[in-house]
Write a protein that holds these residues in place. Structure first.
Motif, PDB file in Angstrom:
ATOM      1  N   SER A  27     -30.335   2.183   7.710  1.00  0.00           N
ATOM      2  CA  SER A  27     -29.280   1.915   6.724  1.00  0.00           C
ATOM      3  C   SER A  27     -27.997   2.657   7.071  1.00  0.00           C
ATOM      4  O   SER A  27     -26.907   2.218   6.704  1.00  0.00           O
ATOM      5  CB  SER A  27     -29.743   2.284   5.315  1.00  0.00           C
ATOM      6  OG  SER A  27     -30.039   3.654   5.224  1.00  0.00           O
ATOM      7  N   ARG A  28     -28.097   3.741   7.818  1.00  0.00           N
ATOM      8  CA  ARG A  28     -26.894   4.484   8.202  1.00  0.00           C
ATOM      9  C   ARG A  28     -25.994   3.665   9.116  1.00  0.00           C
ATOM     10  O   ARG A  28     -24.769   3.740   9.027  1.00  0.00           O
ATOM     11  CB  ARG A  28     -27.261   5.798   8.884  1.00  0.00           C
ATOM     12  CG  ARG A  28     -27.714   6.839   7.910  1.00  0.00           C
ATOM     13  CD  ARG A  28     -27.450   8.189   8.467  1.00  0.00           C
ATOM     14  NE  ARG A  28     -27.940   9.205   7.561  1.00  0.00           N
ATOM     15  CZ  ARG A  28     -27.921  10.491   7.855  1.00  0.00           C
ATOM     16  NH1 ARG A  28     -27.473  10.894   9.025  1.00  0.00           N
ATOM     17  NH2 ARG A  28     -28.360  11.359   6.985  1.00  0.00           N
ATOM     18  N   GLU A  29     -26.590   2.886  10.010  1.00  0.00           N
ATOM     19  CA  GLU A  29     -25.788   2.057  10.903  1.00  0.00           C
ATOM     20  C   GLU A  29     -25.066   0.966  10.111  1.00  0.00           C
ATOM     21  O   GLU A  29     -23.900   0.687  10.338  1.00  0.00           O
ATOM     22  CB  GLU A  29     -26.656   1.436  11.996  1.00  0.00           C
ATOM     23  CG  GLU A  29     -25.837   0.716  13.041  1.00  0.00           C
ATOM     24  CD  GLU A  29     -26.668   0.198  14.194  1.00  0.00           C
ATOM     25  OE1 GLU A  29     -26.087  -0.502  15.031  1.00  0.00           O
ATOM     26  OE2 GLU A  29     -27.881   0.472  14.257  1.00  0.00           O
ATOM     27  N   LEU A  31     -24.275   1.173   6.944  1.00  0.00           N
ATOM     28  CA  LEU A  31     -23.255   1.892   6.181  1.00  0.00           C
ATOM     29  C   LEU A  31     -22.028   2.154   7.052  1.00  0.00           C
ATOM     30  O   LEU A  31     -20.889   1.977   6.607  1.00  0.00           O
ATOM     31  CB  LEU A  31     -23.836   3.207   5.647  1.00  0.00           C
ATOM     32  CG  LEU A  31     -22.947   4.032   4.740  1.00  0.00           C
ATOM     33  CD1 LEU A  31     -22.678   3.298   3.435  1.00  0.00           C
ATOM     34  CD2 LEU A  31     -23.601   5.378   4.456  1.00  0.00           C
ATOM     35  N   LYS A  32     -22.264   2.535   8.298  1.00  0.00           N
ATOM     36  CA  LYS A  32     -21.152   2.790   9.219  1.00  0.00           C
ATOM     37  C   LYS A  32     -20.342   1.519   9.457  1.00  0.00           C
ATOM     38  O   LYS A  32     -19.109   1.553   9.437  1.00  0.00           O
ATOM     39  CB  LYS A  32     -21.684   3.342  10.540  1.00  0.00           C
ATOM     40  CG  LYS A  32     -20.597   3.666  11.556  1.00  0.00           C
ATOM     41  CD  LYS A  32     -21.171   4.298  12.801  1.00  0.00           C
ATOM     42  CE  LYS A  32     -21.755   3.220  13.690  1.00  0.00           C
ATOM     43  NZ  LYS A  32     -22.187   3.733  14.997  1.00  0.00           N
ATOM     44  N   HIS A  33     -21.015   0.390   9.675  1.00  0.00           N
ATOM     45  CA  HIS A  33     -20.306  -0.873   9.907  1.00  0.00           C
ATOM     46  C   HIS A  33     -19.475  -1.270   8.696  1.00  0.00           C
ATOM     47  O   HIS A  33     -18.329  -1.697   8.831  1.00  0.00           O
ATOM     48  CB  HIS A  33     -21.294  -2.001  10.223  1.00  0.00           C
ATOM     49  CG  HIS A  33     -22.006  -1.829  11.513  1.00  0.00           C
ATOM     50  ND1 HIS A  33     -23.201  -2.447  11.777  1.00  0.00           N
ATOM     51  CD2 HIS A  33     -21.726  -1.093  12.625  1.00  0.00           C
ATOM     52  CE1 HIS A  33     -23.612  -2.113  12.984  1.00  0.00           C
ATOM     53  NE2 HIS A  33     -22.736  -1.291  13.517  1.00  0.00           N
ATOM     54  N   THR A  35     -18.448   0.613   6.035  1.00  0.00           N
ATOM     55  CA  THR A  35     -17.485   1.544   5.452  1.00  0.00           C
ATOM     56  C   THR A  35     -16.542   2.182   6.469  1.00  0.00           C
ATOM     57  O   THR A  35     -15.766   3.063   6.107  1.00  0.00           O
ATOM     58  CB  THR A  35     -18.201   2.662   4.663  1.00  0.00           C
ATOM     59  OG1 THR A  35     -19.038   3.395   5.563  1.00  0.00           O
ATOM     60  CG2 THR A  35     -19.012   2.082   3.519  1.00  0.00           C
ATOM     61  N   SER A  36     -16.584   1.702   7.717  1.00  0.00           N
ATOM     62  CA  SER A  36     -15.579   2.182   8.661  1.00  0.00           C
ATOM     63  C   SER A  36     -14.218   1.671   8.173  1.00  0.00           C
ATOM     64  O   SER A  36     -14.142   0.721   7.384  1.00  0.00           O
ATOM     65  CB  SER A  36     -15.865   1.636  10.063  1.00  0.00           C
ATOM     66  OG  SER A  36     -15.611   0.240  10.125  1.00  0.00           O
ATOM     67  N   ARG A  37     -13.177   2.285   8.631  1.00  0.00           N
ATOM     68  CA  ARG A  37     -11.834   1.860   8.224  1.00  0.00           C
ATOM     69  C   ARG A  37     -11.662   0.364   8.442  1.00  0.00           C
ATOM     70  O   ARG A  37     -11.211  -0.359   7.555  1.00  0.00           O
ATOM     71  CB  ARG A  37     -10.785   2.621   9.028  1.00  0.00           C
ATOM     72  CG  ARG A  37      -9.394   2.131   8.801  1.00  0.00           C
ATOM     73  CD  ARG A  37      -8.338   2.721   9.715  1.00  0.00           C
ATOM     74  NE  ARG A  37      -8.790   3.858  10.477  1.00  0.00           N
ATOM     75  CZ  ARG A  37      -8.008   4.589  11.253  1.00  0.00           C
ATOM     76  NH1 ARG A  37      -6.749   4.306  11.356  1.00  0.00           N
ATOM     77  NH2 ARG A  37      -8.468   5.603  11.936  1.00  0.00           N
ATOM     78  N   THR A  71     -15.936  -4.294  15.415  1.00  0.00           N
ATOM     79  CA  THR A  71     -16.189  -4.340  13.971  1.00  0.00           C
ATOM     80  C   THR A  71     -16.820  -5.669  13.581  1.00  0.00           C
ATOM     81  O   THR A  71     -17.816  -5.702  12.855  1.00  0.00           O
ATOM     82  CB  THR A  71     -14.876  -4.109  13.198  1.00  0.00           C
ATOM     83  OG1 THR A  71     -14.349  -2.823  13.532  1.00  0.00           O
ATOM     84  CG2 THR A  71     -15.086  -4.204  11.696  1.00  0.00           C
ATOM     85  N   GLY A  74     -20.461  -5.891  14.754  1.00  0.00           N
ATOM     86  CA  GLY A  74     -21.369  -5.096  13.921  1.00  0.00           C
ATOM     87  C   GLY A  74     -21.661  -5.778  12.602  1.00  0.00           C
ATOM     88  O   GLY A  74     -22.811  -5.843  12.161  1.00  0.00           O
ATOM     89  N   ASP A  78     -25.289  -7.417  11.278  1.00  0.00           N
ATOM     90  CA  ASP A  78     -25.906  -7.041  10.003  1.00  0.00           C
ATOM     91  C   ASP A  78     -26.050  -8.233   9.052  1.00  0.00           C
ATOM     92  O   ASP A  78     -26.604  -8.081   7.964  1.00  0.00           O
ATOM     93  CB  ASP A  78     -25.081  -5.951   9.309  1.00  0.00           C
ATOM     94  CG  ASP A  78     -25.097  -4.635  10.075  1.00  0.00           C
ATOM     95  OD1 ASP A  78     -26.048  -4.403  10.851  1.00  0.00           O
ATOM     96  OD2 ASP A  78     -24.153  -3.842   9.896  1.00  0.00           O
TER      97      ASP A  78
END
Length: 138
Positions: A27-29, A31-33, A35-37, A71, A74, A78
């Motif tokens: 789930s961290r990956e 989340l990174k995709h 919530t990245s800018r 971006t 990713g 997902d």
């Protein structure tokens, strides 16, 4: 409500749901995709409907082709966006939200709206505290 299986094996329930606090949770990956800018901006932009790569790049100020491409890949991996390649010359690629992406983007939009609405308070606080210097954790 948990089932007898979940009570006897809480780990399996955690794996099914995810445990973002765990360093090795997938789930961290995601989340990174999301919530990245650039992920945030892409998701919110696609709430308005389908966009081509060049349109996204034009509307999202400051993003490089490389970062936008990474971006989009990713978010597509997902299952949040769909990439549609049109068989025309020159080639056109369109991006849109999947149903799951639509749901996620609406949550992200709420966060973006909150930031925009509270920006004067945030900027005021920044002025009060002065220069930003990261603290040493611990």
């Amino acid at each position: 409500m948990s089932t007898a299986t979940e009570v006897s094996n809480p780990f399996s329930a955690a794996v099914r749901r995810g445990d973002v606090q765990s360093a090795d949770c997938p789930s961290r990956e995601v989340l990174k995709h999301m919530t990245s800018r650039w992920g945030v901006l892409v998701l919110v932009m696609l709430l308005g409907g389908m966009h081509r790569f060049s349109g996204l790049r034009r509307k999202i100020g400051g993003v490089s082709e490389k970062m936008l491409s990474q971006t989009l890949q990713g978010l597509e991996f997902d299952g949040l966006i769909e990439r549609k390649s049109l068989p025309v010359v020159p080639p056109h690629v369109e991006y849109s939200l999947t149903p799951m992406g639509q749901e996620a983007a609406q949550h992200i939009e709420g966060m973006v709206d909150w930031i925009e609405e509270n920006l004067p308070r945030i900027m005021s606080h920044r002025r009060e505290v002065g220069n930003f210097a990261p603290r040493n954790p611990g």
